[in-house]
Design a protein around this motif. Sequence first.
Motif, PDB file in Angstrom:
ATOM      1  N   PRO A 108       1.975  -4.481  18.433  1.00 26.10           N
ATOM      2  CA  PRO A 108       2.283  -5.887  18.133  1.00 26.10           C
ATOM      3  C   PRO A 108       1.359  -6.543  17.103  1.00 26.10           C
ATOM      4  N   TYR A 109       0.130  -6.104  17.018  1.00 29.20           N
ATOM      5  CA  TYR A 109      -0.798  -6.800  16.109  1.00 29.20           C
ATOM      6  C   TYR A 109      -1.199  -5.912  14.924  1.00 29.20           C
ATOM      7  N   ASP A 110      -0.435  -4.838  14.717  1.00 27.39           N
ATOM      8  CA  ASP A 110      -0.786  -3.893  13.650  1.00 27.39           C
ATOM      9  C   ASP A 110      -0.760  -4.542  12.277  1.00 27.39           C
ATOM     10  N   ASP A 111       0.192  -5.472  12.042  1.00 27.76           N
ATOM     11  CA  ASP A 111       0.275  -6.085  10.704  1.00 27.76           C
ATOM     12  C   ASP A 111      -0.990  -6.894  10.400  1.00 27.76           C
ATOM     13  N   ILE A 112      -1.486  -7.619  11.405  1.00 31.25           N
ATOM     14  CA  ILE A 112      -2.704  -8.424  11.189  1.00 31.25           C
ATOM     15  C   ILE A 112      -3.886  -7.489  10.902  1.00 31.25           C
ATOM     16  N   LYS A 113      -3.972  -6.400  11.682  1.00 25.19           N
ATOM     17  CA  LYS A 113      -5.068  -5.433  11.484  1.00 25.19           C
ATOM     18  C   LYS A 113      -5.009  -4.857  10.073  1.00 25.19           C
ATOM     19  N   ILE A 114      -3.828  -4.454   9.652  1.00 26.22           N
ATOM     20  CA  ILE A 114      -3.680  -3.831   8.318  1.00 26.22           C
ATOM     21  C   ILE A 114      -4.036  -4.842   7.226  1.00 26.22           C
ATOM     22  N   LEU A 115      -3.548  -6.082   7.358  1.00 25.25           N
ATOM     23  CA  LEU A 115      -3.774  -7.080   6.304  1.00 25.25           C
ATOM     24  C   LEU A 115      -5.252  -7.434   6.167  1.00 25.25           C
ATOM     25  N   LYS A 116      -5.985  -7.347   7.275  1.00 31.16           N
ATOM     26  CA  LYS A 116      -7.423  -7.667   7.208  1.00 31.16           C
ATOM     27  C   LYS A 116      -8.158  -6.709   6.276  1.00 31.16           C
ATOM     28  N   ASP A 117      -7.705  -5.462   6.226  1.00 33.59           N
ATOM     29  CA  ASP A 117      -8.457  -4.446   5.472  1.00 33.59           C
ATOM     30  C   ASP A 117      -7.738  -3.938   4.237  1.00 33.59           C
ATOM     31  N   LEU A 118      -6.633  -4.546   3.898  1.00 29.29           N
ATOM     32  CA  LEU A 118      -5.823  -4.011   2.805  1.00 29.29           C
ATOM     33  C   LEU A 118      -6.547  -4.090   1.456  1.00 29.29           C
ATOM     34  N   LYS A 119      -6.439  -3.019   0.673  1.00 32.85           N
ATOM     35  CA  LYS A 119      -7.107  -2.977  -0.640  1.00 32.85           C
ATOM     36  C   LYS A 119      -6.070  -3.069  -1.768  1.00 32.85           C
ATOM     37  N   LYS A 120      -6.561  -3.567  -2.886  1.00 31.52           N
ATOM     38  CA  LYS A 120      -5.679  -3.737  -4.050  1.00 31.52           C
ATOM     39  C   LYS A 120      -5.065  -2.390  -4.478  1.00 31.52           C
ATOM     40  N   ALA A 121      -5.871  -1.319  -4.378  1.00 30.07           N
ATOM     41  CA  ALA A 121      -5.373   0.004  -4.806  1.00 30.07           C
ATOM     42  C   ALA A 121      -4.161   0.437  -3.979  1.00 30.07           C
ATOM     43  N   ASP A 122      -4.134   0.036  -2.684  1.00 31.43           N
ATOM     44  CA  ASP A 122      -2.985   0.393  -1.832  1.00 31.43           C
ATOM     45  C   ASP A 122      -1.713  -0.223  -2.394  1.00 31.43           C
ATOM     46  N   VAL A 123      -1.854  -1.448  -2.875  1.00 33.19           N
ATOM     47  CA  VAL A 123      -0.683  -2.165  -3.408  1.00 33.19           C
ATOM     48  C   VAL A 123      -0.279  -1.564  -4.760  1.00 33.19           C
ATOM     49  N   GLU A 124      -1.257  -1.271  -5.578  1.00 33.24           N
ATOM     50  CA  GLU A 124      -0.958  -0.699  -6.908  1.00 33.24           C
ATOM     51  C   GLU A 124      -0.218   0.630  -6.785  1.00 33.24           C
ATOM     52  N   GLU A 125      -0.520   1.351  -5.733  1.00 36.68           N
ATOM     53  CA  GLU A 125       0.137   2.640  -5.486  1.00 36.68           C
ATOM     54  C   GLU A 125       1.671   2.484  -5.393  1.00 36.68           C
ATOM     55  N   ARG A 126       2.116   1.346  -4.848  1.00 36.14           N
ATOM     56  CA  ARG A 126       3.553   1.122  -4.646  1.00 36.14           C
ATOM     57  C   ARG A 126       4.312   0.944  -5.972  1.00 36.14           C
ATOM     58  N   LEU A 127       3.558   0.585  -7.025  1.00 37.01           N
ATOM     59  CA  LEU A 127       4.202   0.411  -8.338  1.00 37.01           C
ATOM     60  C   LEU A 127       4.854   1.707  -8.815  1.00 37.01           C
ATOM     61  N   LYS A 128       4.258   2.845  -8.376  1.00 39.70           N
ATOM     62  CA  LYS A 128       4.763   4.142  -8.852  1.00 39.70           C
ATOM     63  C   LYS A 128       6.202   4.404  -8.424  1.00 39.70           C
ATOM     64  N   LEU A 129       6.631   3.718  -7.360  1.00 38.51           N
ATOM     65  CA  LEU A 129       8.001   3.940  -6.868  1.00 38.51           C
ATOM     66  C   LEU A 129       9.051   3.211  -7.704  1.00 38.51           C
ATOM     67  N   LEU A 130       8.580   2.314  -8.571  1.00 38.16           N
ATOM     68  CA  LEU A 130       9.527   1.483  -9.318  1.00 38.16           C
ATOM     69  C   LEU A 130       9.856   2.144 -10.664  1.00 38.16           C
ATOM     70  N   ASP A 131      10.964   2.865 -10.673  1.00 37.68           N
ATOM     71  CA  ASP A 131      11.380   3.615 -11.851  1.00 37.68           C
ATOM     72  C   ASP A 131      12.335   2.751 -12.686  1.00 37.68           C
TER      73      ASP A 131
END
Lengths: 421, 421
Positions: free
Chosen positions: B386-409
């Motif tokens: 139930p609280y996994d999203d809050i846990k993940i958002l607390k520690d999320l790094k910019k590089a994790d987000v940049e990684e998702r750009l690779k999926l956009l063809d």
Amino acid sequence: MPEITKLAHGVEGLFVENSRFNTTLVSFNFYLPLMHETYEENALLPYVLSSCSEEYDNFRKLNIKLGNLYGATLSTSNSKMMDYQCLNIAISVINDQYTLDGEGVVNEAAKLLASLIFNPALENESFRETDVNREKLQMLDRIKGEINDKRGFARAKAVSMLFGDDPYGVSRYGEEMKMEKVTGYDLYNAWERMLRTAFIRVNVIGAKLPNGLWNAVSSAFSAIKRDNVTEFKGFNTPAFKTEEKTDYMSVSQGKLVMGFSLGEVKAERDTAATTVMADIFGGGPYSRLFTNVREKMSLCYYCACQAVKNKGFMLVDSGVEAENSEKAKKEILNQLEIMKKGEFTDDEFSASIIGICDSVKSLEDSLSTLNAFYTSRAFDSSVSSPSELTKLIKQVTREDVVKAANNVTPLVTYMLLPEDK
Amino acid sequence: MEKTFIKGVSVPENCTKVVLDNGLKIFITEKKNFNTNYVIFGTKYGSIDTAFSKNGGEKVKVPEGIAHYLEHKLFESEDGDAFSRFSATGANANAFTSFDRTCYLFSCADRFYENLDILLDFVQNPYFTEQTVQKEQGIIGQEIRMYDDNVGWCVLFSMLGAMYKNHPVKIDIAGTVESIAKINAPLLYSCYETFYNPSNMFICVAGNVDTNKVIERIKNGIKPSTPVTIERDTFSEPDEIVKDYVERKMEIAKPVFCFGYKEKCDGERSLKDSLCSEILLDVISGDTSPLFEELINKNLVNYEFDSEYFQGNGYATPIWQGESDNPKDVADAIKAEVERLKKDGIDDELFESARRSLYGTAIKRYNGVEGIVMGLVDCAMFDNGPYDDIKILKDLKKADVEERLKLLDPQKTVLSVVYPK
């Protein structure tokens, strides 16, 4: 009973202490007379005010600030309420104890909201042309876009038919031609007039009142000469029009909207009785319209009614096939006759009372519905809390409901039908 | 029975997770200071489950829209419908079907346990005859027609149709008037027996309840059953899109568009990946982005412009939707911004503002019992805490987000436009 603090002449602060939410809401409500002459400029004003300010001079800077306040939400609305136009600008923000580093955000959000209202971005006693044009284009798109939602469009048509030239008949965002002509100077005058003459209610709902908010609002108004402040003088029920109209458009499903007068609904007891009458007639799934027009006759997916008691009218709307529209209309009127004759069942009556009371009890569990409750009752000291409303509903009798139904008169019918039918 | 106590992260509440011996998952969050209780009894069965096999048996293909049809029909029993039973207790009951789930729900302030009994009873006791199945064709037919006039719905499904060759996500949740005509009682029973087995179901509760009492009540109300194995379709969806542009005309004011990238996707996205994609969308085109500022200033979009990360079993696509006189220019601007971000990386300030905003949104979900239950349903569907999203958002790094750009063809984009007639 929430605490009301007088902050200036015609300016009140209402604090609803509620610790069940993780957020705090601060909402400024400005009540002005509903008039054709000022409708469009008033309607545009809150949107321009909430787009930027002297300190955050473009909307992107403001949005970055809101993002850093943990996605604080700035909301704006313009609505018609009785004989008033209600302008609203509000902010909701997470409470300080939930921030990642323990930083305070509630006071800062309240300060930000006040600065948008009292310190807008101005140039020579006018709002800036770029801001006005940007927000005006948005409003024009909203006005033109009303046709996109066919259900809402048909309902607005029926309201306009009922009210004719009465300002209540104006569509929600105003008239396109008049909106196009609003200038930065008009808006400056509207802003100055709003701060000087509107009846103002500031609602705060949260665990605690932001520090110094009431003082800040009082002090902002001490520099403004408040006069001709909007006063509540009851509301007028105009001489409704009677009309039938059908428009044809390229749509898949027809829309049928019927408008009714509710008669004299001013006393508390009448208001409660009308609430129950409208609910049995076309409220929940136990209602006459749902069980008969939808379930028994399979004529539609929705057929429901909404009573606007503080303006004396009621709408029934349904999405139907063109060939079934007359059949649906006939059955809606038949169900109204059943209401008038008191031929609804005891089960329907008790289901309605229980259902309404249950919903009212739940009002306190939602920040937005609680705010809407107090916003719509700014002039009504008789119902001071949701529990007061429950008491009134429980006092309604079958006879009251029959009496309320007998005051209902069908007046207008609007149909939006597919072109080829 | 397995019982786990899960302590809240950043929010002052907890959750109890129970898995019964028959596989039914139960999540309960006590909110003692609330009046309202909210419950969902759901199944992992939605509109995309059009082909399946049970316990290793033969693969069955069923008509499109059958999950939604089943939802409508479950409200009926031999001696009346569930709505009338809830009417007597004052609960507000409803149901919905989406691409991947069907949920039955009620909210109430009083008589919670009686309402829970009704919910357990009607969802576990299907009753269909050819006559009652036939009756629903008219009502659902009108629901489909209503969506046929909804431009937002039409522009989305046009885009999905151009993006997915085989995946049933491209089919309207309610099916078509033609497909629902093929639905009959035996087919409904076959789907029910497969997907409404407790091993494929969940119950999520939030409100002023006693956890142990709720568990006991559910244990007593659940019929004995043996878990089933369901093999769902693997969809055999190619990586390529069908076509990159589709358009149609409707009775609207301004062109409406939907633009998306088809991401390669075999199963379901992890929670962390979904959150990263949501932040990425905010960075690309959210209120704080340079792109949004540019699009507004050039009058290419209005404030209706929005984005969402749309994903489920076998499909994933970031989607932008809005109104524009030049949808192709908007799509080009989004593509250019994506390519720029791939080259230059994400700005630190924008990343932090988007992360905080999403964190604030997660906190706000706990403002009400409905938000809490909707979050718990996602946990039951995707096996998250139930609280996994809050846990993940607390520690999320910019590089994790940049990684998702690779999926956009840029070769796998689809633009769908609805123009005014």
